[in-house]
Design an enzyme around this catalytic site. Structure first.
Site, mmCIF file in Angstrom:
data_model
loop_
_atom_site.group_PDB
_atom_site.id
_atom_site.type_symbol
_atom_site.label_atom_id
_atom_site.label_comp_id
_atom_site.label_asym_id
_atom_site.label_seq_id
_atom_site.Cartn_x
_atom_site.Cartn_y
_atom_site.Cartn_z
ATOM 1 N N ASP A 12 96.870 11.766 114.057
ATOM 2 C CA ASP A 12 97.295 11.782 115.597
ATOM 3 C C ASP A 12 97.744 10.336 116.104
ATOM 4 O OD1 ASP A 12 98.434 12.692 118.075
ATOM 5 O OD2 ASP A 12 96.455 14.000 118.394
HETATM 6 C C1 BGC Z 1 99.330 14.098 120.794
HETATM 7 C C2 BGC Z 1 100.156 15.071 119.666
HETATM 8 C C3 BGC Z 1 101.342 14.637 119.400
HETATM 9 C C4 BGC Z 1 101.594 13.098 119.220
HETATM 10 C C5 BGC Z 1 102.822 12.583 119.033
HETATM 11 C C6 BGC Z 1 99.577 12.562 120.458
HETATM 12 O O1 BGC Z 1 99.202 11.925 121.600
HETATM 13 O O2 BGC Z 1 97.758 14.417 120.510
HETATM 14 O O3 BGC Z 1 99.755 16.317 119.748
HETATM 15 O O4 BGC Z 1 101.875 15.503 118.430
HETATM 16 O O5 BGC Z 1 100.881 12.414 120.212
HETATM 17 O O6 BGC Z 1 103.520 13.068 120.166
#
Ligand code: BGC
Length: 746
Positions: free
Chosen positions: A273
């Protein structure tokens, strides 16, 4: 017949093996030419932060792409730089959060889960892929399959609720929809299952908070939807931010290798993530170099935005902290994903202006968005059959969400088209037509609470509430209400109150909205409450005082039309809650499939498991949702009540439509194992069937049950069933069920 099937199986296996051999040879050849930096580049997802300069917002850091230092980024220029400008011409993989639509925004995932309709969810994901794949996207950070039992957590909006069985079916549907039957096609995109794992169990519902859970609970209740998505062939996974057994998921070898790859056989790639490697420093696991080593060794292949891999792994290799094999393996997995997507053969197939023009927000997609907006609604209360409304008289549509367009998009609408959103009042005007007079007033702010109002705003740009303005809003609303025959109050949460980093400790309607509602009720006119929000709310007062309540969530680009279809009875609501609605926030976590206690709540003893100030039961249980018609359930008929081994049981009920409208009902089957080697949940959803019945019509609904439905994880984490009695429940929601018992021997 059997021989034919076997030959067909051999043929398919032969084709798959030949394709894999071709892919292996291609990647071996390519990797033999790659430098260490180029290999590390493949593990680096970046749009340009820190050391890496952004050349243009859309196109990403072109220079670095040309040097082969970035493997995943976006934009047509970026892809040109990678394919034509870098030494080996390795294409980029381009991911984005396509969560509930790309240009055509559908209702939030929690809303869609209330349809209990996997075919429609698959179609929604297919449409999302068709639209996204024309806009340069070949990878989506979806489905989000985190089970959550805590409505304070803002990200419940992104998931399918609290149940692992329904969550698993929905997880599979998303994967099928995105990936289709051939990932290399121009209109399919790779799914990324997230957030692996247990992200939805954040303590106290506070986003990014810690998680602590027994292995049995993990396997029984939280891991099934991830596993289901991987079994369906999802090509990638995203790590979660939280710890699992005290080790952050992003550096957790047990999770990412022993379980995911060795036990479950996942052969795709794992991305972190957003900056999750770097966050391991805050978790207290070491400096950037140490945590990057941990992540790679755990089995994590791509670093999202953190630059831990590109910045430190080269040195770690020289120091012997990681091996060339470990780096090569991660690089190979990323290259395999690109190969499967057809990117080496057709790197520009996902940039297609003609397809974009044809499909983005096309009539068919809009019509489907409207259908889903209607089907996601859950009718919570309908006293004296106030709904459906007649298309006549004067209707006052009042509330801060009544004329809001943007809030209808819900969380994750970064790629949405915002030009043509149908607000609820517009939808009511469209559907009510000429024969009624629709008035509108805003009535109140979303909140007058300074803290909530400004929590997500920068210090220099804090808002204040003008008490005169709020009085004026109220006065206008009451004047409008006085002119009407019926009031539709549209209250709830703006979209920024749910989704990521949007936990709430108090999940009721804010005071100013409640005040508005009370004053509207005091007019004595009939009041319908339409709720638009991203999570279950506490609604005890509203439930006691308002005659009709329709939960509509954040319903997408066609919100207003779809909701008005329900309001006026063009569509008879059939949605059922996939998350429990508590009476009070203090009951959380509250969920239907809870364990028993040694002292269940009862009125005969004070020493039982209960609260002094509220009953244990929820306000609206899992699976709950009304219709404009009524359904009657017969007692359960069992094909037998003594079974042995692999016998099959058929449990049936007859469901009758006893009301005046044609309607659909989600008939739900739950099973309880009252005596086992571990304490089992009071009931678990095992199947459901949808029936559509005309007034007066009855249908027999059969459920086939085998020992598969009786299995659970025991203390040794073996998945099996134990002989004994089983309670079979069938009903209209998880609380209101008919019951019968069988005995099943091994
Ligand atoms: C979120 C994810 C997301 C990623 C990219 C993160 O902060 O937890 O769910 O896919 O950002 O945008």
């Amino acid at each position: 017949m059997k021989t034919k099937l076997f030959l067909f199986f051999l043929l398919i296996t032969g084709i798959v093996q030949a394709q894999e051999k071709e892919m292996d040879e291609f990647i071996n050849e390519l990797m033999s030419k790659m430098t260490l930096e180029e290999k590390l580049g493949q593990l680096n997802l970046s749009y340009g932060i820190g050391e890496l300069k952004v050349i243009s917002e859309d196109e990403g850091p072109i220079d670095f792409i040309k040097q082969g230092l970035i493997g995943a980024s976006g934009g047509y220029e970026g892809q040109k730089a990678a394919v034509n400008g870098s030494r080996l011409g390795i294409p980029l993989i381009t991911g984005v959060d396509v969560i509930h639509g790309y240009k055509t925004t559908f209702p939030i995932p929690l809303a869609m889960s209330c349809m209990w309709d996997v075919e429609r969810i698959e179609k929604m994901a297919r449409i999302s892929a068709v639209e996204a794949s024309a806009g340069g996207i070949n990878w989506t950070y979806s489905p989000m399959v985190d089970i959550s039992r805590d409505p304070r957590w803002g990200r419940v909006a992104e998931g399918a609720g609290e149940d692992p069985y329904l969550g698993s079916l929905i997880a599979k549907a998303y994967v099928r929809g995105y990936q289709g039957d051939d990932l290399s096609k121009e209109n399919t995109i790779m799914a990324c299952v997230k957030h692996f794992a247990l992200y939805g169990a954040a303590e106290a519902g506070r986003d990014y908070n810690t998680v602590d859970m027994s292995r049995i609970a993990m396997f029984q209740d939280y891991l099934p939807p991830y596993k289901a998505a991987f079994d369906e062939g999802a090509g990638s996974a995203m790590t979660s931010f939280n710890v699992i057994d005290m080790v952050p998921a992003t550096g957790n070898k047990w999770l990412m290798t022993d379980l995911l790859r060795d036990k479950w056989g996942f052969d795709g790639f794992v991305v972190t993530d957003y900056t999750a490697i770097n966050e391991m420093i805050h978790h207290g696991l070491g400096d950037l170099s140490t945590v990057s080593v941990k992540a790679l060794k755990a089995g994590v292949d791509m670093d999202m935005m953190g630059q831990g891999y590109i910045g430190t792994l080269g040195k770690s290799l020289k120091e012997g902290k990681v091996s060339q094999e470990e780096l090569d393996q991660a690089c190979r997995r990323v290259l395999e994903a690109k190969y499967k997507l057809g990117l080496f053969k057709k790197p520009f197939q996902y940039h297609d202006k003609d397809r974009a023009k044809k499909y983005w927000l096309c009539d068919e997609h809009q019509a489907f968005a409207r259908d889903l907006a209607a089907r996601s609604c859950v009718l919570l209360k309908n006293h004296n059959e106030l709904l459906p409304l007649k298309k006549e008289g004067t209707i006052a549509v009042i509330g801060p969400l009544a004329n809001s367009k943007e809030d209808m998009l819900g969380t994750w609408a970064a790629t949405s088209d915002t030009t043509d959103i149908i607000s609820i009042v517009d939808g009511i005007r469209n559907v009510a037509g000429e024969s009624s007079n629709v008035l509108h007033a805003r009535g109140s702010y979303f909140t007058e609470d300074h803290f909530l109002l400004n929590r997500k705003r920068p210090k220099e740009d804090q808002l204040t509430i003008d008490p005169k303005k709020s009085e004026k809003l109220l006065t206008e609303a009451l004047e409008t209400a006085q002119k009407s025959d019926v009031i539709v109050a549209v209250l709830g949460e703006p979209r920024s109150w749910s989704g990521e980093a949007s936990s709430r400790a108090n999940i009721s309607l804010p005071q100013c909205q409640k005040k508005l509602l009370k004053l509207l009720l005091e007019t004595g006119k009939p009041v319908v409450l339409i709720l638009s929000n991203g999570r279950p709310l506490t609604l005890s007062w509203e439930n006691e005082n308002v005659d009709a309540i329709l939960e509509t969530w954040h319903a997408g680009v066609q919100a207003g039309n779809g909701i008005a279809d329900v309001l006026f009875g063009n569509y008879n609501p059939a949605g059922k809650l996939t998350m429990t609605f508590p009476r009070e926030v203090g009951q959380i976590p509250i969920y239907y499939n809870h364990k028993r206690t040694g002292r269940p709540e009862n009125d005969h003893s004070i020493f039982t498991s209960r609260y002094l100030d509220v009953s244990n039961s929820p306000l609206f249980p899992f699976g709950y949702g009304l219709s404009y018609t009524t359904f009657d359930y017969s007692d359960i008929i069992l094909s037998k009540d003594e079974l042995i081994g692999d016998d099959q049981l058929v449990a049936s009920v007859t469901v009758s439509n006893t009301g005046d409208y044609t309607g659909e009902e989600v008939v739900q089957l739950y099973i309880n194992d009252p005596s086992a080697s571990v304490s089992r949940s009071v009931k678990e959803l095992k199947a459901y069937k949808k029936v559509k019945l005309a007034p007066g019509e009855s249908k027999k609904v059969d459920f086939a049950i085998t020992p598969e439905e009786l299995k659970f994880y025991n203390s040794d984490l073996e998945y099996d069933w134990e002989p004994g009695a089983f309670n079979i429940y069938i009903g209209t929601n998880s609380s209101d069920v008919k019951s019968a018992q069988v005995h099943w021997k091994k």
